[in-house]
Design a protein around this motif. Structure first.
Motif, PDB file in Angstrom:
ATOM      1  N   THR A  70       0.825  -1.211   0.000  1.00 37.13           N
ATOM      2  CA  THR A  70       0.000   0.000   0.000  1.00 37.13           C
ATOM      3  C   THR A  70       0.861   1.264   0.000  1.00 37.13           C
ATOM      4  OG1 THR A  70      -0.105  -0.099   2.416  1.00 37.13           O
ATOM      5  CG2 THR A  70      -1.953  -1.064   1.187  1.00 37.13           C
ATOM      6  N   THR A  71       2.170   1.098  -0.117  1.00 40.93           N
ATOM      7  CA  THR A  71       3.147   2.210  -0.069  1.00 40.93           C
ATOM      8  C   THR A  71       2.809   3.168   1.066  1.00 40.93           C
ATOM      9  OG1 THR A  71       1.997   3.544  -1.759  1.00 40.93           O
ATOM     10  CG2 THR A  71       3.712   2.025  -2.503  1.00 40.93           C
ATOM     11  N   SER A  72       2.694   2.623   2.274  1.00 41.43           N
ATOM     12  CA  SER A  72       2.298   3.441   3.411  1.00 41.43           C
ATOM     13  C   SER A  72       3.202   3.197   4.607  1.00 41.43           C
ATOM     14  CB  SER A  72       0.848   3.142   3.799  1.00 41.43           C
ATOM     15  OG  SER A  72       0.720   1.816   4.259  1.00 41.43           O
ATOM     16  N   PHE A  73       3.207   4.170   5.524  1.00 45.24           N
ATOM     17  CA  PHE A  73       4.003   4.086   6.750  1.00 45.24           C
ATOM     18  C   PHE A  73       3.273   4.919   7.795  1.00 45.24           C
ATOM     19  CE2 PHE A  73       7.591   2.716   8.962  1.00 45.24           C
ATOM     20  CZ  PHE A  73       8.340   3.749   9.492  1.00 45.24           C
ATOM     21  N   HIS A  74       2.078   4.497   8.157  1.00 40.32           N
ATOM     22  CA  HIS A  74       1.225   5.266   9.058  1.00 40.32           C
ATOM     23  C   HIS A  74       1.753   5.215  10.488  1.00 40.32           C
ATOM     24  CE1 HIS A  74      -1.268   5.399   5.626  1.00 40.32           C
ATOM     25  NE2 HIS A  74      -1.895   4.244   5.809  1.00 40.32           N
ATOM     26  N   LEU A  75       1.719   6.353  11.164  1.00 38.24           N
ATOM     27  CA  LEU A  75       2.183   6.448  12.541  1.00 38.24           C
ATOM     28  C   LEU A  75       0.998   6.251  13.486  1.00 38.24           C
ATOM     29  CD1 LEU A  75       4.619   7.165  14.410  1.00 38.24           C
ATOM     30  CD2 LEU A  75       3.756   9.528  14.384  1.00 38.24           C
ATOM     31  N   GLU A  76       1.177   5.420  14.524  1.00 40.21           N
ATOM     32  CA  GLU A  76       0.108   5.150  15.471  1.00 40.21           C
ATOM     33  C   GLU A  76       0.627   5.193  16.900  1.00 40.21           C
ATOM     34  OE1 GLU A  76      -2.744   2.160  12.843  1.00 40.21           O
ATOM     35  OE2 GLU A  76      -1.366   1.312  14.319  1.00 40.21           O
ATOM     36  N   LYS A  77      -0.282   5.589  17.792  1.00 38.42           N
ATOM     37  CA  LYS A  77       0.009   5.495  19.228  1.00 38.42           C
ATOM     38  C   LYS A  77      -1.309   5.227  19.932  1.00 38.42           C
ATOM     39  CE  LYS A  77       2.368   7.540  23.149  1.00 38.42           C
ATOM     40  NZ  LYS A  77       3.096   8.678  23.744  1.00 38.42           N
ATOM     41  N   GLY A  78      -1.281   4.302  20.854  1.00 42.02           N
ATOM     42  CA  GLY A  78      -2.514   3.865  21.484  1.00 42.02           C
ATOM     43  C   GLY A  78      -3.116   4.877  22.447  1.00 42.02           C
ATOM     44  N   SER A  79      -2.274   5.682  23.095  1.00 42.55           N
ATOM     45  CA  SER A  79      -2.770   6.608  24.108  1.00 42.55           C
ATOM     46  C   SER A  79      -1.839   7.820  24.152  1.00 42.55           C
ATOM     47  CB  SER A  79      -2.814   5.908  25.472  1.00 42.55           C
ATOM     48  OG  SER A  79      -3.208   6.808  26.481  1.00 42.55           O
ATOM     49  N   VAL A  80      -2.288   8.922  23.588  1.00 39.56           N
ATOM     50  CA  VAL A  80      -1.408  10.087  23.493  1.00 39.56           C
ATOM     51  C   VAL A  80      -1.418  10.890  24.792  1.00 39.56           C
ATOM     52  CG1 VAL A  80      -1.563  10.297  20.989  1.00 39.56           C
ATOM     53  CG2 VAL A  80      -3.246  11.478  22.440  1.00 39.56           C
ATOM     54  N   GLN A  81      -0.344  11.623  24.998  1.00 39.19           N
ATOM     55  CA  GLN A  81      -0.192  12.496  26.152  1.00 39.19           C
ATOM     56  C   GLN A  81      -0.007  13.943  25.687  1.00 39.19           C
ATOM     57  OE1 GLN A  81      -0.511  10.986  29.177  1.00 39.19           O
ATOM     58  NE2 GLN A  81      -0.884   9.172  27.906  1.00 39.19           N
ATOM     59  N   VAL A  82      -0.220  14.861  26.597  1.00 39.42           N
ATOM     60  CA  VAL A  82      -0.042  16.279  26.265  1.00 39.42           C
ATOM     61  C   VAL A  82       1.368  16.526  25.744  1.00 39.42           C
ATOM     62  CG1 VAL A  82       0.009  18.616  27.182  1.00 39.42           C
ATOM     63  CG2 VAL A  82      -1.813  17.056  27.884  1.00 39.42           C
ATOM     64  N   SER A  83       2.326  15.820  26.300  1.00 41.47           N
ATOM     65  CA  SER A  83       3.732  15.995  25.904  1.00 41.47           C
ATOM     66  C   SER A  83       4.018  15.502  24.485  1.00 41.47           C
ATOM     67  CB  SER A  83       4.649  15.262  26.880  1.00 41.47           C
ATOM     68  OG  SER A  83       4.299  13.888  26.939  1.00 41.47           O
ATOM     69  N   ASP A  84       3.067  14.823  23.859  1.00 35.58           N
ATOM     70  CA  ASP A  84       3.244  14.382  22.461  1.00 35.58           C
ATOM     71  C   ASP A  84       2.910  15.495  21.462  1.00 35.58           C
ATOM     72  OD1 ASP A  84       1.890  11.149  23.327  1.00 35.58           O
ATOM     73  OD2 ASP A  84       4.000  11.758  23.157  1.00 35.58           O
ATOM     74  N   SER A  85       2.423  16.614  21.940  1.00 28.78           N
ATOM     75  CA  SER A  85       2.087  17.731  21.063  1.00 28.78           C
ATOM     76  C   SER A  85       3.342  18.204  20.337  1.00 28.78           C
ATOM     77  CB  SER A  85       1.482  18.875  21.869  1.00 28.78           C
ATOM     78  OG  SER A  85       0.276  18.483  22.486  1.00 28.78           O
ATOM     79  N   ALA A  86       3.296  18.170  19.031  1.00 27.88           N
ATOM     80  CA  ALA A  86       4.484  18.466  18.218  1.00 27.88           C
ATOM     81  C   ALA A  86       4.072  18.382  16.757  1.00 27.88           C
ATOM     82  CB  ALA A  86       5.597  17.464  18.503  1.00 27.88           C
ATOM     83  N   VAL A  87       5.044  18.623  15.873  1.00 24.29           N
ATOM     84  CA  VAL A  87       4.825  18.399  14.449  1.00 24.29           C
ATOM     85  C   VAL A  87       5.555  17.117  14.061  1.00 24.29           C
ATOM     86  CG1 VAL A  87       5.095  19.310  12.115  1.00 24.29           C
ATOM     87  CG2 VAL A  87       4.637  20.875  14.017  1.00 24.29           C
TER      88      VAL A  87
END
Lengths: 115, 114
Positions: A70-87
């Motif tokens: 599928t020519t893909s590389f999707h990023l996943e995280k099960g439970s995000v935190q405020v500290s994950d705020s970023a680009v």
């Protein structure tokens, strides 16, 4: 030429929500794939990478699987935190020896996590 | 371990003035070196890369130039800055392709041309 396409942001989530940031690529060869993260006012940090099809990169609770079909590389995280705020930037490396493995970046996806 | 440093971190320069951003890498030899630019609200654009001393490849035509006077030193320059040169400049390094092509970035330099 080779290119990377990411889902547009900004993405706003509540803390502990599930995260997916889509990334697809076009490449003529067999690139390595990367996710980089940029916190406000800082440079880019390598988050994870995968160098061949079906490889899964993981770090800090984030995961991405190199899907050649599928020519893909999707990023996943099960439970995000405020500290994950970023680009978050998806990137591929052309991996051509003579060209020193230059990176081609997607446009970046801004993630904002609210408490 | 390898480290990369670039300076200055922040720069405000008038239109028409010269520019010099410097980057050094420690803890490795014969790295590939890169200069990227990130304009406001946009992704990263590769400006220059170098696979060895004195070897510079330019990716886009522009008002900037790069030089590599020593193995682990990479300099970004301009003789006369334009307003459009404003942005966030990132130096980066990588090993050769056999080491997996991972690129590591410096802290970045904010350039505002006024």
């Amino acid at each position: 030429g080779d290119s990377v396409t990411q889902m547009e942001g900004p993405v706003t989530l509540s803390e502990e929500a599930f995260l997916t940031i889509n990334c697809t690529y076009t490449a003529t060869g067999y690139p390595s794939l990367f996710w980089y993260v940029q916190y406000p006012g800082e440079g880019l940090q390598l988050l994870l990478k995968a160098t061949k099809a079906d490889d899964k990169g993981s770090n800090k609770g984030f995961e991405a699987t190199y899907r050649k079909e599928t020519t893909s590389f999707h990023l996943e995280k099960g439970s995000v935190q405020v500290s994950d705020s970023a680009v978050y930037f998806c990137a591929l490396s052309e991996g051509i020896y003579n060209q020193g493995g230059k990176l081609i970046f997607g446009q970046g996806t801004e993630l904002s996590v609210k408490p | 371990s390898q480290t990369i440093h670039q300076w200055p971190a922040t720069l405000v320069q008038p239109v028409g003035s010269p520019l010099s951003l410097e980057c050094t890498v420690e803890g490795t030899s014969n790295p590939n070196l890169y200069w990227y630019r990130q304009a406001a609200g946009r992704g990263l654009q590769l400006l220059f890369y170098s696979v060895g001393i004195g070897q510079i490849s330019s990716e886009v035509p522009q008002n900037l130039s790069a030089s590599r006077p020593q193995d682990r030193q990479f300099i970004l320059s301009s003789k006369k800055l334009l307003l459009s040169d404003s942005g966030f400049y990132l130096c980066a390094w990588s090993g050769d392709s056999f080491s997996g092509n991972t690129i590591y970035f410096g802290e970045g330099s904010w350039l505002t041309v006024v």
